[in-house]
Design a protein around this motif. Structure first.
Motif, PDB file in Angstrom:
ATOM      1  N   ASP A  97     148.260  51.705 100.362  1.00 18.22           N
ATOM      2  CA  ASP A  97     148.000  53.094 100.689  1.00 18.22           C
ATOM      3  C   ASP A  97     148.494  54.091  99.364  1.00 18.22           C
ATOM      4  N   LYS A  98     148.677  53.562  98.165  1.00 18.10           N
ATOM      5  CA  LYS A  98     149.349  54.539  97.111  1.00 18.10           C
ATOM      6  C   LYS A  98     148.121  54.384  96.207  1.00 18.10           C
ATOM      7  N   VAL A  99     147.957  55.751  95.545  1.00 16.70           N
ATOM      8  CA  VAL A  99     147.121  55.938  94.304  1.00 16.70           C
ATOM      9  C   VAL A  99     147.876  55.452  93.037  1.00 16.70           C
ATOM     10  N   THR A 100     147.286  54.485  92.446  1.00 16.21           N
ATOM     11  CA  THR A 100     147.951  54.018  91.220  1.00 16.21           C
ATOM     12  C   THR A 100     147.505  54.542  89.851  1.00 16.21           C
ATOM     13  N   ALA A 101     145.940  54.823  90.108  1.00 16.40           N
ATOM     14  CA  ALA A 101     145.482  55.632  88.672  1.00 16.40           C
ATOM     15  C   ALA A 101     144.433  56.452  89.267  1.00 16.40           C
ATOM     16  N   THR A 102     144.015  57.473  88.193  1.00 12.60           N
ATOM     17  CA  THR A 102     142.822  58.282  88.553  1.00 12.60           C
ATOM     18  C   THR A 102     142.088  58.431  87.272  1.00 12.60           C
ATOM     19  N   CYS A 103     140.761  58.979  87.438  1.00 13.51           N
ATOM     20  CA  CYS A 103     139.806  59.250  86.271  1.00 13.51           C
ATOM     21  C   CYS A 103     139.075  60.376  86.499  1.00 13.51           C
ATOM     22  N   ARG A 104     138.672  60.705  85.416  1.00  9.53           N
ATOM     23  CA  ARG A 104     137.650  61.864  85.484  1.00  9.53           C
ATOM     24  C   ARG A 104     136.775  61.540  83.974  1.00  9.53           C
ATOM     25  N   GLY A 105     135.521  61.490  84.108  1.00 11.05           N
ATOM     26  CA  GLY A 105     134.519  61.299  83.151  1.00 11.05           C
ATOM     27  C   GLY A 105     133.111  62.001  83.360  1.00 11.05           C
ATOM     28  N   THR A 106     132.618  62.129  82.120  1.00 12.49           N
ATOM     29  CA  THR A 106     130.973  62.508  82.240  1.00 12.49           C
ATOM     30  C   THR A 106     130.228  61.592  81.576  1.00 12.49           C
ATOM     31  N   PHE A 107     129.151  61.313  82.505  1.00 12.68           N
ATOM     32  CA  PHE A 107     128.093  60.298  82.052  1.00 12.68           C
ATOM     33  C   PHE A 107     126.666  60.828  81.993  1.00 12.68           C
ATOM     34  N   VAL A 108     125.943  60.454  81.056  1.00 15.08           N
ATOM     35  CA  VAL A 108     124.710  61.188  80.769  1.00 15.08           C
ATOM     36  C   VAL A 108     123.578  60.236  80.734  1.00 15.08           C
ATOM     37  N   ALA A 109     122.507  60.642  81.418  1.00 16.79           N
ATOM     38  CA  ALA A 109     121.345  59.775  81.284  1.00 16.79           C
ATOM     39  C   ALA A 109     120.676  59.911  79.991  1.00 16.79           C
ATOM     40  N   VAL A 110     120.332  58.712  79.297  1.00 15.96           N
ATOM     41  CA  VAL A 110     119.889  58.710  77.970  1.00 15.96           C
ATOM     42  C   VAL A 110     118.215  58.421  78.359  1.00 15.96           C
ATOM     43  N   ARG A 111     117.571  58.808  77.181  1.00 14.83           N
ATOM     44  CA  ARG A 111     116.286  58.752  76.947  1.00 14.83           C
ATOM     45  C   ARG A 111     115.591  57.595  75.989  1.00 14.83           C
ATOM     46  N   GLU A 112     114.499  57.265  76.053  1.00 15.39           N
ATOM     47  CA  GLU A 112     114.008  56.475  75.153  1.00 15.39           C
ATOM     48  C   GLU A 112     114.283  56.584  73.880  1.00 15.39           C
TER      49      GLU A 112
END
Length: 153
Positions: free
Chosen positions: A130-145
């Motif tokens: 029941d414990k949070v051991t890690a957190t994350c924040r990230g940005t993810f981008v849709a790529v094109r041909e």
């Protein structure tokens, strides 16, 4: 949806973190659950930093892939697509809050907090017990041909 996002949309991908076709990878399975995407994953001894504790690099990989799939799923749903766009990691940061036990399953929960036409910013937690051991924040981008990762998964 019975199949994970990875199994449904990218069964032949070999990504170390999430590729169903990579027998030596982490092979995470991400599932939509309301506004979140969730994952339960169990470490093996070779994933440890030392006995009983999960390696931080593996924690980063879990977050990177799970959050990427969270972003791709969000963009697919938002834009009414039949399959997720190919997304890549633009940036992500992980905070290791406490040692993560490797002796029981860990749980990831992720959700989109911001989005633009071709990207989503995701926040996630990793819990053990029941414990949070890690957190994350990230940005993810849709790529094109033309991008090297376009349709690689």
């Amino acid at each position: 949806m019975n199949a994970s996002l990875q199994d449904r949309h990218a069964p032949a991908t070999r990504c170390f973190g999430c590729g169903p076709a990579n027998d030596k990878g982490l092979r995470i399975k991400s599932f939509p659950e309301g506004d979140e995407v969730v994952c339960t994953w169990t470490a093996e001894p070779h994933h440890e930093a030392f006995s009983g504790v999960l390696n931080g690099g593996n924690i980063g990989t879990l977050f990177d892939c799970h959050c990427n799939w969270t972003a791709a799923h969000f963009l697919m749903q938002r834009d009414g697509l039949s399959s997720p766009p190919c997304t890549v990691t633009a940036e992500f940061a992980v905070a290791l809050k406490r040692p993560t036990p490797s002796t029981r399953p860990v749980h990831l929960r992720a959700h989109v907090v911001e989005s633009g036409p071709d990207r989503a910013t995701v926040e996630a937690t990793l819990t053990s017990g029941d414990k949070v051991t890690a957190t994350c924040r990230g940005t993810f981008v849709a790529v094109r041909e033309g991008h090297p990762a376009f349709h690689r998964w």
